[in-house]
Design a protein around this motif. Sequence first.
Motif, PDB file in Angstrom:
ATOM      1  N   SER A  33      11.953  -1.641   7.187  1.00  0.00           N
ATOM      2  CA  SER A  33      11.398  -2.568   8.180  1.00  0.00           C
ATOM      3  C   SER A  33      10.379  -1.862   9.066  1.00  0.00           C
ATOM      4  N   THR A  34      10.698  -0.632   9.433  1.00  0.00           N
ATOM      5  CA  THR A  34       9.774   0.162  10.251  1.00  0.00           C
ATOM      6  C   THR A  34       8.466   0.371   9.499  1.00  0.00           C
ATOM      7  N   GLU A  35       8.583   0.692   8.201  1.00  0.00           N
ATOM      8  CA  GLU A  35       7.391   0.888   7.375  1.00  0.00           C
ATOM      9  C   GLU A  35       6.510  -0.359   7.394  1.00  0.00           C
ATOM     10  N   LYS A  36       7.109  -1.501   7.156  1.00  0.00           N
ATOM     11  CA  LYS A  36       6.341  -2.747   7.110  1.00  0.00           C
ATOM     12  C   LYS A  36       5.664  -3.025   8.439  1.00  0.00           C
ATOM     13  N   LYS A  37       6.391  -2.816   9.513  1.00  0.00           N
ATOM     14  CA  LYS A  37       5.832  -3.090  10.842  1.00  0.00           C
ATOM     15  C   LYS A  37       4.677  -2.137  11.161  1.00  0.00           C
ATOM     16  N   LYS A  38       4.891  -0.835  10.906  1.00  0.00           N
ATOM     17  CA  LYS A  38       3.852   0.145  11.220  1.00  0.00           C
ATOM     18  C   LYS A  38       2.629   0.002  10.320  1.00  0.00           C
ATOM     19  N   ASN A  39       2.813  -0.536   9.106  1.00  0.00           N
ATOM     20  CA  ASN A  39       1.695  -0.678   8.178  1.00  0.00           C
ATOM     21  C   ASN A  39       0.972  -2.012   8.302  1.00  0.00           C
TER      22      ASN A  39
ATOM     23  N   VAL B  11      -0.429   5.732   6.715  1.00  0.00           N
ATOM     24  CA  VAL B  11       0.370   4.795   5.928  1.00  0.00           C
ATOM     25  C   VAL B  11       1.782   5.366   5.885  1.00  0.00           C
ATOM     26  N   TYR B  12       2.726   4.614   6.403  1.00  0.00           N
ATOM     27  CA  TYR B  12       4.119   5.043   6.433  1.00  0.00           C
ATOM     28  C   TYR B  12       4.803   4.630   5.137  1.00  0.00           C
ATOM     29  N   ILE B  13       5.590   5.532   4.599  1.00  0.00           N
ATOM     30  CA  ILE B  13       6.301   5.286   3.353  1.00  0.00           C
ATOM     31  C   ILE B  13       7.785   5.543   3.586  1.00  0.00           C
TER      32      ILE B  13
ATOM     33  N   VAL C 159       0.835  -1.202   0.000  1.00  0.00           N
ATOM     34  CA  VAL C 159       0.000   0.000   0.000  1.00  0.00           C
ATOM     35  C   VAL C 159       0.871   1.255   0.000  1.00  0.00           C
ATOM     36  N   SER C 160       2.009   1.200   0.669  1.00  0.00           N
ATOM     37  CA  SER C 160       2.877   2.376   0.720  1.00  0.00           C
ATOM     38  C   SER C 160       3.436   2.706  -0.658  1.00  0.00           C
TER      39      SER C 160
ATOM     40  N   ASN D 186      -0.947  -2.834  10.707  1.00  0.00           N
ATOM     41  CA  ASN D 186      -2.291  -2.485  11.167  1.00  0.00           C
ATOM     42  C   ASN D 186      -2.558  -1.031  10.785  1.00  0.00           C
ATOM     43  N   LEU D 187      -3.283  -0.839   9.700  1.00  0.00           N
ATOM     44  CA  LEU D 187      -3.560   0.521   9.239  1.00  0.00           C
ATOM     45  C   LEU D 187      -4.740   1.156   9.972  1.00  0.00           C
TER      46      LEU D 187
END
Length: 160
Positions: free
Chosen positions: A110-116, A126-128, A31-32, A118-119
């Motif tokens: 990795s941070t992006e994947k973890k934070k995304n 959405v973190y990019i 999604v990012s 649960n949207l």
Amino acid sequence: MIRKIFLLLSFFSFFLAESQKDSNTVVDNSVSTQLYTKCFQNLNQGNEIFKKYPTLDSSMFCSLLSCSFLLSYKETDIQMTAEQRLIGITTQLFKEGNPVYLISGLESGSTEKKKNENLEDDNHIVYISYAECTSPFFLKRAADIVNQQTLSLIKNESSK
């Protein structure tokens, strides 16, 4: 017999080349990535600039990623257009229910994947990740513009 061997070797060579080609192709459907590259054809910010600089095609600068590159130009009017377009895109994404926040730095992917994962948390942000380690100044500036607009929109929404 030699012809059959040649045909067989050709077949295996083709198969090997095709399998290598497929294994080297990485498609990111996250999604990012979709939001970072989403093109908004309805942008009208800076249309006069694109007339002034005919080598710049306004239809090419329709996503967060592409508009970020406009900030690399030294002309201040092009940079202002980039800012306006980044704010416009960020606002449209927010109205669609997709507020975005650009991050960079060590392991930001990795941070992006973890934070995304649960949207539904933290205002549906959405973190990019736009850079893992170092990035050019214009990408950092684009991130500041986008993040400031996103936080402003969230603040305005929550104060209603």
